[in-house]
Design an enzyme around this catalytic site. Sequence first.
Site, PDB file in Angstrom:
ATOM      1  N   LYS A  58      24.555  48.870  34.414  1.00  0.00           N
ATOM      2  CA  LYS A  58      24.612  47.418  34.575  1.00  0.00           C
ATOM      3  C   LYS A  58      23.802  47.064  35.823  1.00  0.00           C
ATOM      4  O   LYS A  58      24.107  47.524  36.921  1.00  0.00           O
ATOM      5  CB  LYS A  58      26.053  46.937  34.729  1.00  0.00           C
ATOM      6  CG  LYS A  58      26.164  45.435  34.968  1.00  0.00           C
ATOM      7  CD  LYS A  58      27.591  45.043  35.283  1.00  0.00           C
ATOM      8  CE  LYS A  58      27.655  43.572  35.690  1.00  0.00           C
ATOM      9  NZ  LYS A  58      29.003  43.179  36.162  1.00  0.00           N
ATOM     10  N   ASN A  60      37.253  41.505  35.529  1.00  0.00           N
ATOM     11  CA  ASN A  60      37.679  42.383  36.614  1.00  0.00           C
ATOM     12  C   ASN A  60      38.700  41.673  37.492  1.00  0.00           C
ATOM     13  O   ASN A  60      39.889  41.959  37.442  1.00  0.00           O
ATOM     14  CB  ASN A  60      36.465  42.836  37.434  1.00  0.00           C
ATOM     15  CG  ASN A  60      36.808  43.806  38.544  1.00  0.00           C
ATOM     16  OD1 ASN A  60      37.937  44.254  38.676  1.00  0.00           O
ATOM     17  ND2 ASN A  60      35.833  44.143  39.362  1.00  0.00           N
ATOM     18  N   THR A  61      38.234  40.669  38.253  1.00  0.00           N
ATOM     19  CA  THR A  61      39.089  39.999  39.230  1.00  0.00           C
ATOM     20  C   THR A  61      40.327  39.374  38.599  1.00  0.00           C
ATOM     21  O   THR A  61      41.434  39.462  39.150  1.00  0.00           O
ATOM     22  CB  THR A  61      38.287  38.921  39.989  1.00  0.00           C
ATOM     23  OG1 THR A  61      37.142  39.522  40.586  1.00  0.00           O
ATOM     24  CG2 THR A  61      39.135  38.257  41.057  1.00  0.00           C
TER      25      THR A  61
END
Length: 259
Positions: free
Chosen positions: A99, A208-209
């Site tokens: 990525k 993610n967060t």
Amino acid sequence: MSEITKDTWKLGEHEFSSRFILGSGKYSLELIDAAVKEAKAEIVTMALRRANEGGVANILDYIPKNVTLLPNTSGARNAEEAIRIARLSRQISGSDFVKIEVIHDSKYLLPDNYETAKAVEVLAKEGFVVMPYMYPDLNAARDMQNAGAACIMPLAAPIGSNRGVCTKDFIQILIDEIDLPIIVDAGIGKPSQACEVMEMGAAAVMANTAIATAGDIPAMAAAFREAIEAGRKAYLSGCGRVKMGGASASSPLTGFLSE
């Protein structure tokens, strides 16, 4: 078996069933295993620094062997640094996936599309499955597609913000115009927002967060998985039309029983 049940997607020559990509950057190592299992993710991101901690337990010990590792170039400020990190990541992880993150804006953490496209071109020629993280701009996305990207990963909102789909209209343009999987990445804060972009036609969602900062990480990972699956099914089923200006009765207004 229905078409929805058989629904899969591809990155390069690799085929996947899960459309949930799990970011790992903000978890404690003790919770990453539970999050992966509840998300049923087949791809998990990994920063080089978390896989190379020098004798300390690292993230590779907590990710199941059947999960595809997606190293990212977190920390790169230009194409040259991103290329260097990608090559090191392949040596350490054994994964050809990468990525691309190129960010030199320290306030808003917005990706540099120009430098990202330069890195995509070099790494695609080296055989990487290149997944560029970018601000949703059609011209930049076309440049990355032409350079050999395996997908396009537009941000929904500033990274880590949990603000939702702030760039919705621009993401829809990419979905409509780019002949690659569109993976919505960064800023999605709730399962309902992940469902929304899947209903739009996104190929997958990365989070993610939103999960790492939840009160119950495994439960939130499961909620995201279910929302992404629901959004995909809605997209394949064909969402009902939107009627503006007035209403439309859901039941016929004729043929009532007479007295």
